[in-house]
Design a protein around this motif. Structure first.
Motif, PDB file in Angstrom:
ATOM      1  N   GLY A  45     109.091 122.311  74.929  1.00 37.55           N
ATOM      2  CA  GLY A  45     108.502 123.402  74.175  1.00 37.55           C
ATOM      3  C   GLY A  45     108.653 124.735  74.879  1.00 37.55           C
ATOM      4  N   PHE A  46     108.797 125.790  74.087  1.00 38.82           N
ATOM      5  CA  PHE A  46     108.887 127.154  74.587  1.00 38.82           C
ATOM      6  C   PHE A  46     107.876 128.001  73.837  1.00 38.82           C
ATOM      7  N   SER A  47     107.351 129.047  74.479  1.00 42.29           N
ATOM      8  CA  SER A  47     106.418 129.942  73.802  1.00 42.29           C
ATOM      9  C   SER A  47     106.712 131.388  74.165  1.00 42.29           C
ATOM     10  N   GLY A  48     106.149 132.274  73.367  1.00 44.00           N
ATOM     11  CA  GLY A  48     106.281 133.699  73.628  1.00 44.00           C
ATOM     12  C   GLY A  48     107.326 134.349  72.751  1.00 44.00           C
ATOM     13  N   GLY A  49     107.225 135.666  72.642  1.00 42.22           N
ATOM     14  CA  GLY A  49     108.162 136.429  71.834  1.00 42.22           C
ATOM     15  C   GLY A  49     109.578 136.394  72.360  1.00 42.22           C
ATOM     16  N   ALA A  51     110.964 133.683  73.760  1.00 44.83           N
ATOM     17  CA  ALA A  51     111.284 132.277  74.006  1.00 44.83           C
ATOM     18  C   ALA A  51     112.795 132.090  73.994  1.00 44.83           C
ATOM     19  N   GLY A  70     107.548 122.399  79.369  1.00 47.00           N
ATOM     20  CA  GLY A  70     107.366 123.622  78.609  1.00 47.00           C
ATOM     21  C   GLY A  70     107.731 124.827  79.437  1.00 47.00           C
ATOM     22  N   SER A  72     107.846 129.431  79.366  1.00 51.15           N
ATOM     23  CA  SER A  72     107.494 130.692  78.729  1.00 51.15           C
ATOM     24  C   SER A  72     107.885 131.836  79.643  1.00 51.15           C
ATOM     25  N   GLN A  74     106.478 134.917  79.208  1.00 50.92           N
ATOM     26  CA  GLN A  74     105.278 135.734  79.391  1.00 50.92           C
ATOM     27  C   GLN A  74     104.002 134.941  79.651  1.00 50.92           C
ATOM     28  N   PHE A  75     103.990 133.643  79.341  1.00 49.25           N
ATOM     29  CA  PHE A  75     102.730 132.897  79.360  1.00 49.25           C
ATOM     30  C   PHE A  75     102.849 131.621  80.190  1.00 49.25           C
ATOM     31  N   THR A  76     101.811 130.797  80.172  1.00 49.74           N
ATOM     32  CA  THR A  76     101.802 129.519  80.873  1.00 49.74           C
ATOM     33  C   THR A  76     102.801 128.576  80.224  1.00 49.74           C
ATOM     34  N   GLY A  77     103.558 127.847  81.022  1.00 53.19           N
ATOM     35  CA  GLY A  77     104.559 126.921  80.485  1.00 53.19           C
ATOM     36  C   GLY A  77     103.940 125.685  79.858  1.00 53.19           C
TER      37      GLY A  77
END
Length: 90
Positions: A45-49, A51, A70, A72, A74-77
C-alpha cells in the motif's frame, strides 16, 4: 456473487479502491477484509498525494518479502491502532 480475473484496477474519484462492506449495524460480515498472496509481498500500500509505486519502498533483505508493506512520501508507511489489543504485530 464473485468475480475472477487476472487483475483488477480501481479508477476514478471514488473514496475506496476496494471495500469489504459491513451490515447495516456496521458489523463486518466477512472473516477477512483483504487476503493477499504474492511472490514478493502479500499486501502493498501507498498513501499521500505523491504516492509513487516506485518508492519509498525499501528493497532490502528485511522487507523484500514482507507479508504487508506500506510506503508514503509525506506520512507514516504502516500504522495500526487498537483499543484493546496490539495495533501492529509482525
Amino acid at each position: 456473487m464473485s468475480t475472477s480475473d487476472d487483475d483488477f484496477r480501481a479508477e476514478g474519484p471514488g473514496l475506496f479502491g476496494f471495500l469489504a462492506d459491513s451490515n447495516d449495524d456496521n458489523v463486518p460480515v466477512k472473516a477477512f477484509g483483504v487476503v493477499g498472496y504474492g511472490v514478493m509481498t502479500g499486501v502493498l500500500g501507498f498513501s499521500g498525494g505523491e504516492a509513487d509505486p516506485e518508492g519509498p519502498i525499501q528493497q532490502n533483505s528485511y522487507s523484500f518479502h514482507a507479508g504487508a508493506e506500506g510506503g508514503s512520501v509525506q506520512f507514516t508507511g504502516v500504522a495500526g491502532v487498537s483499543l484493546n489489543r496490539v495495533g501492529v504485530y509482525g
